[in-house]
Motif scaffolding. Structure first.
Motif, short mmCIF file in Angstrom:
data_model
loop_
_atom_site.label_atom_id
_atom_site.label_comp_id
_atom_site.label_asym_id
_atom_site.label_seq_id
_atom_site.Cartn_x
_atom_site.Cartn_y
_atom_site.Cartn_z
N GLY A 61 11.52 -1.93 -8.41
CA GLY A 61 11.58 -2.85 -7.28
C GLY A 61 11.30 -2.16 -5.96
N ALA A 62 11.80 -0.93 -5.80
CA ALA A 62 11.56 -0.17 -4.58
C ALA A 62 10.09 0.23 -4.48
N VAL A 63 9.49 0.56 -5.61
CA VAL A 63 8.06 0.89 -5.62
C VAL A 63 7.24 -0.32 -5.18
N GLU A 64 7.58 -1.49 -5.69
CA GLU A 64 6.83 -2.70 -5.35
C GLU A 64 7.01 -3.08 -3.88
N THR A 65 8.20 -2.84 -3.33
CA THR A 65 8.42 -3.12 -1.92
C THR A 65 7.57 -2.21 -1.05
N ALA A 66 7.52 -0.92 -1.39
CA ALA A 66 6.68 0.02 -0.66
C ALA A 66 5.20 -0.36 -0.79
N ALA A 67 4.82 -0.81 -1.98
CA ALA A 67 3.43 -1.21 -2.21
C ALA A 67 3.05 -2.42 -1.36
N ALA A 68 3.97 -3.36 -1.21
CA ALA A 68 3.70 -4.54 -0.38
C ALA A 68 3.44 -4.13 1.06
N GLU A 69 4.18 -3.15 1.54
CA GLU A 69 3.97 -2.64 2.90
C GLU A 69 2.59 -1.99 3.04
N LEU A 70 2.20 -1.23 2.04
CA LEU A 70 0.89 -0.56 2.08
C LEU A 70 -0.24 -1.57 1.98
N GLN A 71 -0.04 -2.63 1.22
CA GLN A 71 -1.07 -3.67 1.13
C GLN A 71 -1.20 -4.43 2.45
N ALA A 72 -0.05 -4.71 3.08
CA ALA A 72 -0.09 -5.43 4.36
C ALA A 72 -0.83 -4.62 5.42
N ALA A 73 -0.68 -3.30 5.37
CA ALA A 73 -1.37 -2.42 6.33
C ALA A 73 -2.75 -2.02 5.84
N MET A 74 -3.17 -2.52 4.68
CA MET A 74 -4.49 -2.29 4.09
C MET A 74 -4.75 -0.83 3.72
N PHE A 75 -3.70 -0.10 3.37
CA PHE A 75 -3.90 1.24 2.83
C PHE A 75 -4.22 1.16 1.34
N LEU A 76 -3.63 0.18 0.67
CA LEU A 76 -3.88 -0.03 -0.75
C LEU A 76 -4.36 -1.45 -1.00
N VAL A 77 -5.16 -1.61 -2.05
CA VAL A 77 -5.50 -2.94 -2.58
C VAL A 77 -5.08 -2.92 -4.04
N ILE A 78 -4.14 -3.78 -4.41
CA ILE A 78 -3.57 -3.77 -5.75
C ILE A 78 -3.92 -5.05 -6.48
N ASP A 79 -4.33 -4.92 -7.72
CA ASP A 79 -4.55 -6.07 -8.58
C ASP A 79 -3.60 -5.94 -9.76
N GLU A 80 -2.54 -6.74 -9.74
CA GLU A 80 -1.53 -6.65 -10.79
C GLU A 80 -2.00 -7.23 -12.11
N ASP A 81 -3.05 -8.05 -12.07
CA ASP A 81 -3.59 -8.60 -13.30
C ASP A 81 -4.30 -7.53 -14.14
N THR A 82 -4.87 -6.54 -13.47
CA THR A 82 -5.58 -5.48 -14.18
C THR A 82 -4.87 -4.13 -14.12
N ASP A 83 -3.70 -4.10 -13.46
CA ASP A 83 -2.92 -2.85 -13.32
C ASP A 83 -3.73 -1.75 -12.65
N GLU A 84 -4.39 -2.12 -11.54
CA GLU A 84 -5.21 -1.16 -10.80
C GLU A 84 -4.83 -1.17 -9.32
N ALA A 85 -4.88 0.02 -8.71
CA ALA A 85 -4.61 0.15 -7.28
C ALA A 85 -5.72 0.97 -6.64
N LEU A 86 -6.29 0.46 -5.56
CA LEU A 86 -7.36 1.15 -4.85
C LEU A 86 -6.83 1.77 -3.57
N VAL A 87 -7.10 3.06 -3.38
CA VAL A 87 -6.88 3.70 -2.08
C VAL A 87 -8.10 3.33 -1.25
N ARG A 88 -7.91 2.41 -0.30
CA ARG A 88 -9.05 1.75 0.34
C ARG A 88 -10.02 2.71 1.02
#
Length: 318
Positions: A61-88
């Motif tokens: 849960g803490a990992v997902e919360t941190a990930a949401a922050e990174l996505q909001a700031a556009m550092f990461l793009v995450i697709d949970e359907d494919t289990d992939e994360a892009l360092v933009r």
């Protein structure tokens, strides 16, 4: 070809956007950037439970919360359907495009990406890099040039990621803050220990899933959409909307929007000096009186009637 090392630029610590992140989000970003699963396309495996296992006391849960922050700031793009994360910014900053064979390796890695959204963002970032640095040797790679013809997705125009429904930090048993939403006069939903079988409203405890599909972010307001388009959609839309909600408590939305055209016109010839919309709002810069189309002697920077405002505009921000 497996990566054996990670290239972390020290300038990351002078990036105001990165320094504005929480320590948890910074840690997750560096972890993804140095992950053995990170490909030459900047895409890593996204499995929060496995990531949490890399540090004592960390939970998914803490990992997902941190990930949401990174996505909001556009550092990461995450697709949970494919289990992939892009360092933009990976392909723009890692230096791969300086060598043709490494550009080909990046193209091969791109071909293995499953997520259509992430593939689109990769194409967008490569197209940006080619416009900015057309002399890089990587553009000689025919395989990479084929990638550039694929559909492009601008990450700043993507829908914001789903907000987690008050994930709990198991170490403290306290709820993490909910995302900011525009005031509606209604009380935010709260957790409950009572199971309801008749209510149709969302109850976090009843859902049994901290990421239930019902709990999506509020839609952007019409006033924000008008301002976002007028400004030129510069920066992250989700973070800009959060700042907009704070700004309209300090000023009338119409006043803010009416100030945008003069600033946009004043920075048209030098777009690198145009702040992201979020920063423009954060500084209450709608109050600054811009003198349109008056290039200054100091290299063409715009001049302001109020000298105190000059320094706020003279710093280039990406």
């Amino acid at each position: 070809m497996a990566r054996e090392q990670a290239n972390v630029r020290l300038s990351i610590w002078t990036d105001p956007d990165f320094r504005a992140l929480s320590v948890e989000a910074q840690h997750l970003y560096l972890l993804i950037l140095t992950s053995p699963s990170l490909s030459y396309a900047g895409v890593a495996d996204w499995r929060p439970k496995r990531i949490a296992a890399l540090a004592a006391g960390w939970v998914a849960g803490a990992v997902e919360t941190a990930a949401a922050e990174l996505q909001a700031a556009m550092f990461l793009v995450i697709d949970e359907d494919t289990d992939e994360a892009l360092v933009r910014s990976f392909l723009r900053h890692d230096g791969l495009m300086a060598r043709e064979f490494m550009a080909t390796a990046a193209a091969k890695a791109y071909e293995g990406v499953a997520s259509a959204r992430i593939r689109g963002v990769i194409v967008h970032e490569l197209q940006r890099l080619r416009r900015d640095e057309p002399s890089l040797l990587g553009w000689n790679s025919k395989r990479l040039l084929a990638v550039l013809k694929d559909p492009s997705v601008d990450p700043s125009e993507m829908d914001p990621p789903e907000a987690s429904a008050m994930p709990l930090d198991k170490a403290s048993a306290e709820p993490l803050p909910l995302p900011i939403v525009e005031a509606s006069g209604e009380e935010p939903p709260t957790t409950s220990t009572t199971t309801s079988t008749t209510s149709t409203s969302t109850n976090y405890a009843d859902s049994g899933d901290a990421r239930a599909s019902e709990n999506k972010p509020a839609a952007y307001s019409e006033s924000f959409e008008a301002a976002w388009v007028a400004y030129g959609r510069k920066g992250g839309k989700r973070t800009a909307y959060a700042e907009w909600q704070r700004a309209i408590k300090r000023a009338d939305p119409a006043v803010i929007t009416q100030a945008i055209p003069a600033y946009v016109a004043a920075t048209t010839r030098e777009p690198k000096y145009r702040k992201d919309f979020e920063r423009w709002l954060k500084g209450d810069l709608w109050e600054s009186a811009v003198v349109p189309d008056q290039p200054a002697a100091n290299g063409g920077h715009r001049t302001f009637r109020n000298p105190a405002d000059q320094s706020a505009y003279d710093q280039p921000l990406g």
